[in-house]
Design an enzyme around this catalytic site. Structure first.
Site, PDB file in Angstrom:
ATOM      1  N   LEU A  46     -69.416  79.665  -5.986  1.00 46.35           N
ATOM      2  CA  LEU A  46     -68.326  78.755  -5.678  1.00 46.35           C
ATOM      3  C   LEU A  46     -67.812  78.196  -7.004  1.00 46.35           C
ATOM      4  O   LEU A  46     -68.581  77.998  -7.942  1.00 46.35           O
ATOM      5  CB  LEU A  46     -68.807  77.599  -4.788  1.00 46.35           C
ATOM      6  CG  LEU A  46     -69.318  77.949  -3.390  1.00 46.35           C
ATOM      7  CD1 LEU A  46     -69.823  76.686  -2.690  1.00 46.35           C
ATOM      8  CD2 LEU A  46     -68.244  78.623  -2.549  1.00 46.35           C
ATOM      9  N   ASP A  47     -66.510  77.915  -7.059  1.00 47.60           N
ATOM     10  CA  ASP A  47     -65.965  77.279  -8.254  1.00 47.60           C
ATOM     11  C   ASP A  47     -66.702  75.980  -8.536  1.00 47.60           C
ATOM     12  O   ASP A  47     -67.205  75.329  -7.616  1.00 47.60           O
ATOM     13  CB  ASP A  47     -64.473  76.970  -8.071  1.00 47.60           C
ATOM     14  CG  ASP A  47     -63.621  78.227  -8.051  1.00 47.60           C
ATOM     15  OD1 ASP A  47     -64.108  79.277  -8.501  1.00 47.60           O
ATOM     16  OD2 ASP A  47     -62.466  78.143  -7.583  1.00 47.60           O
ATOM     17  N   ARG A  48     -66.732  75.604  -9.773  1.00 46.24           N
ATOM     18  CA  ARG A  48     -67.444  74.385 -10.177  1.00 46.24           C
ATOM     19  C   ARG A  48     -67.028  73.174  -9.344  1.00 46.24           C
ATOM     20  O   ARG A  48     -67.855  72.371  -8.929  1.00 46.24           O
ATOM     21  CB  ARG A  48     -67.173  74.112 -11.658  1.00 46.24           C
ATOM     22  CG  ARG A  48     -67.875  72.892 -12.214  1.00 46.24           C
ATOM     23  CD  ARG A  48     -67.588  72.733 -13.699  1.00 46.24           C
ATOM     24  NE  ARG A  48     -68.537  71.845 -14.343  1.00 46.24           N
ATOM     25  CZ  ARG A  48     -68.805  71.839 -15.632  1.00 46.24           C
ATOM     26  NH1 ARG A  48     -68.205  72.696 -16.421  1.00 46.24           N
ATOM     27  NH2 ARG A  48     -69.676  70.994 -16.143  1.00 46.24           N
TER      28      ARG A  48
END
Length: 540
Positions: free
Chosen positions: A387-389
């Protein structure tokens, strides 16, 4: 200078986590102990409040905020800028420069004046009229030589044809042949004369240009020496103080190695030095870029950055020395576990935390790093997807290689059902539909993804409207493919929904966080072969 209150930047009634998103790190020069200071979601929110007050700026630079605790236990905020702000080193309300520059003020003024004279002379030498004259004449002579060569080739061909026809009268043939040879010799003479004329006219210009280039090299060497001499003087007089009460000059701190220009003028050293000399205890720090992108396009407005490797990181161990180290270290912080067995583990990833560690030392804190530190079998744990940060929600990790391969295959073959929930920063008319826009990541402009039909990879997202609140729209997204930033670009691009996700600064929307959450995930368990359905509440 006066200290700001956190309430000047954020509404204190809002619940904002103290979760670290980055650690400023260094090693104590005396004990070798690792020292750390976090960047937290709360101090990022303070920084975002400062961003709003800065407004539009044509001057791109780094800014920083330091959340501190006073001797009476109150929380206050220090703010700093790198280098100059609108041409000024000292600005009311901002942390002042590191002391010492005033001691070399005369030498600095004299050197800067000399450097300015060198700059003007360099400009004059680079704009030397002889350069353009030389280029024009060279082009003219080249054109004449080319035309002459074409004419000579044409004559040569004609002479060859005439020689082939000379077979009737020997005497007449010899006379004509001699005329042809004379014509050939004259063509050679004409070419040589034109070349001599070229050399005669170009050589003086060339000599002037060479003299100018030699002078340019001398001036650049002189400029380099003067700059180094000034930096050495300044570094000898720039003194930093740490939280152990010890003071050293930059020259003493980074002895034996060359220091880049601007060392000591960055936000972090200014903030930490000020806190140490005013008996303020740092709690968290954040640095960000504001204004036009940096020259190399590596820094963009609104993005947070860690300690720069060349100027700040070498000072960090000394600056943090004497600062009490709290017990809460990122690697020992637990994560919300949604599901766990001997083959896999599923966590609810908080926003601001990486899924896996980055390439560099300043981005090592992640879900994978923490689990590897906390679990007995942590070294064998592998992230199946990412997942994106700034995206929160369900993240699946395998506990052995076989499980990792089986789960990865399900993701690759699009057998995993995923549902995301997002709050969009505007009104969306469509109730539901499918967005099919290929995405491409420009290697020169990472991490931004763009819609690009010739070069992009197929990217498909289903969407469904959930609710509207004022000018905000709550949407449900089900990505078929799993491209980087897929939902974010499909939402923001005008060929998609045309409305960015709230808090997505990368694609045009402000906010305290990226309002994107991985809410649901279902897949076949690699061992039981049963469908595992996971759901977690959306935190916004």
């Amino acid at each position: 200078m006066g200290l700001d209150s956190p309430s000047d930047f954020v509404e204190l009634g809002c619940a904002i986590s103290d979760l670290p998103t980055y650690w400023y790190e260094g090693y104590c020069p005396q004990s070798g102990e690792q020292l750390r200071l976090p960047r937290t979601l709360f101090v990022e929110a303070i920084a975002q409040g400062l961003m709003r007050s800065l407004g539009e700026s044509q001057e791109g630079k780094m800014y920083g905020v330091l959340l501190v605790e006073t001797s009476s236990g109150e929380q206050r905020v220090l703010k700093a800028f790198s280098g100059l702000l609108n041409g000024n080193r000292i600005v009311e309300g901002w942390v002042p420069p590191i002391p010492g520059r005033d001691r070399v003020a005369f030498e600095e003024a004299h050197t800067l004046a000399t450097l300015e004279l060198i700059k003007q002379e360099l400009i004059a030498l680079q704009d030397l009229p002889e350069r353009s004259q030389y280029e024009i004449l060279l082009q003219e002579f080249q054109t004449q030589l080319n035309e002459l060569a074409l004419l000579h080739n044409q004559r040569k061909n004609e002479r060859q044809q005439q020689r082939q026809r000379l077979t009737e009268v020997a005497a007449e043939s010899l006379e004509i042949a001699e005329q042809l040879n004379e014509q050939s010799r004259q063509d050679g003479i004409d070419r040589k004369q034109l070349k001599r004329q070229q050399n005669a006219e170009l050589q003086p210009l060339k000599s002037s240009i060479e003299q100018a280039d030699n002078r340019i090299r001398e001036l650049k060497q002189q400029r380099k020496g003067l700059s180094r001499q000034l930096q050495t003087q300044m570094h000898a007089h720039y003194w930093l103080t740490n939280f152990a009460g010890k003071s050293l000059s930059l020259q003493q701190l980074i002895s034996g190695s060359s220091m880049p220009t601007g060392t000591g003028d960055c936000c972090a050293p200014k903030l930490l030095h000020y806190a140490a000399t005013h008996h303020l205890k740092p709690l968290a720090m954040a640095e960000f870029w504001w204004g036009l992108p940096s020259t190399n396009q590596e820094k963009v407005q609104g993005a947070f950055y860690g300690a720069c490797a060349e100027r700040c990181q070498p000072l960090m161990g000394f600056l943090l020395s004497g600062l009490p180290q709290g017990d809460a270290i990122a690697l020992t912080q637990t994560l919300p576990i949604l599901y766990e067995d001997e083959w896999l583990i599923v966590v609810n990833k908080p926003p601001g935390l990486l899924s896996v560690p980055g390439r560099y030392r300043d981005v090592q804190d992640s879900v994978l790093s923490r689990l590897r530190h906390l679990l007995p079998d942590g070294e064998s744990v592998m992230a199946v997807h990412r997942l994106d940060r700034d995206t929160s929600g369900i993240l699946v990790l395998a506990r052995d290689r076989q499980t990792y391969r089986q789960l990865s295959q399900q993701f690759q073959q699009r057998q995993v059902y995923k549902v995301y929930e997002a709050m969009l920063n505007g009104s969306v008319i469509e109730e539901q539909g499918v967005i099919d826009l290929p995405l491409w990541g420009d290697p020169q402009n990472r991490p931004i993804q763009t819609v690009d039909r010739p070069r992009g990879k197929p990217s498909v997202t289903h969407f469904k409207h959930m609710a509207r609140t004022g000018n905000l729209t709550r949407m449900e997204f089900s990505p078929v493919t799993g491209r980087t930033h897929q939902i974010r670009v499909h939402a923001a691009d005008r060929r998609g929904l045309g409305v960015a996700i709230l808090g997505d600064r990368l694609y045009g929307a402000s906010g305290d966080r990226l309002h994107l959450h991985a809410r649901e995930l279902s897949f076949e368990h690699p061992q039981s072969k049963q469908t595992l359905q996971l759901t977690v509440d959306t935190p916004f």
